[in-house]
Design an enzyme around this catalytic site. Structure first.
Site, mmCIF file in Angstrom:
data_model
loop_
_atom_site.group_PDB
_atom_site.id
_atom_site.type_symbol
_atom_site.label_atom_id
_atom_site.label_comp_id
_atom_site.label_asym_id
_atom_site.label_seq_id
_atom_site.Cartn_x
_atom_site.Cartn_y
_atom_site.Cartn_z
ATOM 1 N N GLY A 120 0.874 -1.171 0.000
ATOM 2 C CA GLY A 120 0.000 0.000 0.000
ATOM 3 C C GLY A 120 0.900 1.205 0.000
ATOM 4 O O GLY A 120 1.433 1.604 -1.002
ATOM 5 N N CYS A 121 1.131 1.743 1.135
ATOM 6 C CA CYS A 121 2.031 2.881 1.225
ATOM 7 C C CYS A 121 2.386 3.115 2.683
ATOM 8 O O CYS A 121 1.518 3.180 3.521
ATOM 9 C CB CYS A 121 1.349 4.115 0.651
ATOM 10 S SG CYS A 121 2.406 5.567 0.746
ATOM 11 N N ALA A 122 3.628 3.215 3.001
ATOM 12 C CA ALA A 122 4.013 3.535 4.379
ATOM 13 C C ALA A 122 5.019 4.652 4.325
ATOM 14 O O ALA A 122 6.138 4.535 4.799
ATOM 15 C CB ALA A 122 4.606 2.314 5.069
ATOM 16 N N GLU A 221 1.220 -4.668 5.301
ATOM 17 C CA GLU A 221 1.046 -3.370 5.931
ATOM 18 C C GLU A 221 -0.248 -3.260 6.722
ATOM 19 O O GLU A 221 -0.280 -2.653 7.793
ATOM 20 C CB GLU A 221 1.160 -2.219 4.943
ATOM 21 C CG GLU A 221 1.397 -0.946 5.727
ATOM 22 C CD GLU A 221 1.547 0.285 4.893
ATOM 23 O OE1 GLU A 221 1.350 0.221 3.671
ATOM 24 O OE2 GLU A 221 1.869 1.329 5.490
#
Lengths: 296, 296
Positions: A120-122, A221
């Site tokens: 996803g995005c971190a 995530e």
């Protein structure tokens, strides 16, 4: 035991507002026949998050809960701690910014140099940090009844939401027992989870007695965020990833996926499950009633 | 005109390999009845990308095309340019790193300070840069026949893929006319697009004659990436976001969503469409044959 088939919207502390006009926009185009058509599409606006004097990130969001998004993002990036005193949270709609101020002075210049792009995005999370922080996580043994899962699934699937209305969006719901409490949606799955974290921080909500339900896939995530939020159970209609399963097993999270009708698969933390429902009694899902656009 | 109903796997230069054992893993758990069950879940491993001496990001990926992912990521972040001489691309499977080396010396320390978390993830992209770069984009007027869209949709939906097998994954396909060429999948939608960009850079493929098809939603970031890759048409089964539509209109991209059977909606760039197919002749989609797990 009778499983609730009727939606009780009164359950929700925060429910989706699919008709909130500022969350969707009518757009004109043409359809397959060449005829003009107008459809509603979900909004997506930039929101720049500051922590004290430092600009941290710009997130694209539907813009419904900017303060919770900012608080939760910062909390989930370990830039704001659960015991921090939040002195102010200021949202400026025109500038599309949120400034979160803490009593503790902060400087994350160094932390922000390293980035992880996860499934996803971190943004802003040092990959090593992300995995290390997990070593300290201890999740409560709180039992989870399968009857709750079925009720939650049914209630959530029937809740009118942007997801159902306009597609193109992910939802995550904080639940307690068989009651959905806070349903957050956004174009990014991680925004939805962060908004919940922000609400929990704001309300000083307990986590050990909660279940997190998501429409999205159970990636590493998602598992990490759920564990870091102290929530012992994560459930989804969707599938798993191998790393997500591994991490769940490492931290002792109960991980349930592929939930449809009576079916589900539990790949971690089965010991929390109390099987108090007869799967055969659970209604099959109705066929995709009312879904416009595709879920992704 | 007869629409192809049979899958021609020979079309693909790169097709998915759902049975490639290293991309999925068998995991044991229990099902709703408490019976032991084994399911295949998609792999997800960290891959650290270096540009020359500089560590740029760690991406979580299924790990099938690490070199293309690295090249494409760097290209889509404007750290590697189309006219750069790529001297080496080295993948170390044990260290899970890829080093991309260019003749031009690079230093993106400053660029990496600012991050944007978009609805997906644009790690390392300065938000302002992202929007500015679009001002220079000019997309070719290349016409697109609706017959191609229907054929592509049918072929792609019938292509055996991890998506169909194990859920939890996004696919994006580079197409030319009615021919799907390169089908990339990954746990993160943006990884799939970046892998295609990496392939295009590596093969020095033209972009103005291509169509990008994705299973994912048409967010602003997908639109921006497609435009920056010089591809004039972006299509999806899924829905739109308002900002994605706006950007598509600004850059003159043809944006087609909600593609199902004969139906679709075009919210931008309709002038490229040549309606050479009779929608009524297009077969309805078969009901979700063979789908395990949920798509997200």
């Amino acid at each position: 035991m009778q499983l609730a088939q009727n939606l009780d919207i009164g359950d929700y502390l925060i429910a989706p507002e699919p008709s909130a006009t500022r969350l969707t926009r009518a757009v004109q185009g043409v359809d397959h026949n060449g005829d003009e058509t107008t459809i509603r599409v979900v909004e997506e606006r930039p929101l720049t998050i500051f922590l004290n004097k430092q600009e941290i990130v710009t997130a694209m969001t539907i813009g419904d809960y900017p303060e919770y998004l900012a608080l939760g993002f910062l909390r989930n990036q370990h830039m704001v701690r659960d015991d921090d005193e939040i002195t102010r949270v200021d949202y400026d709609e025109e500038l599309e910014t949120v400034v979160v101020r803490t009593a503790r002075s902060t400087d994350y210049e160094e932390k922000m140099r390293r980035k992880t792009r996860t499934s996803g995005c971190a943004v802003g999370t040092v990959f090593g940090d992300m995995m290390e922080g997990l070593g300290d996580v201890v999740l409560a043994d709180t039992p989870v009844r399968t009857s709750w899962l079925y009720v939650l699934s049914a209630k959530i699937n029937r809740t009118p939401s942007l997801y159902l209305e306009a597609g193109a969006i992910h939802g995550t719901v904080l639940c307690q027992g068989d009651r959905p409490l806070v349903y957050m949606e956004d174009v990014g799955r991680h925004n939805a989870v962060d908004k919940i974290a922000g609400w929990m921080l704001s309300e000083k909500a307990t986590s050990e007695d909660k279940i997190l339900y998501t429409t999205g896939r159970l990636t590493s995530e998602m598992v990490i965020k759920t564990a870091m939020m102290g929530i012992p159970v994560l459930a989804s209609r969707s599938g798993f990833t191998a790393w997500g399963v591994e991490i769940a097993q490492q931290v002792g999270l109960t991980l349930i996926g592929r939930m449809k009708g009576q079916r589900f698969v539990c790949l971690s933390g089965e010991e929390r499950l109390i099987r108090d429902a007869d799967p055969a009694q659970v209604a099959e899902e109705p066929r995709r009633a009312g879904r416009k656009g595709s879920k992704t």
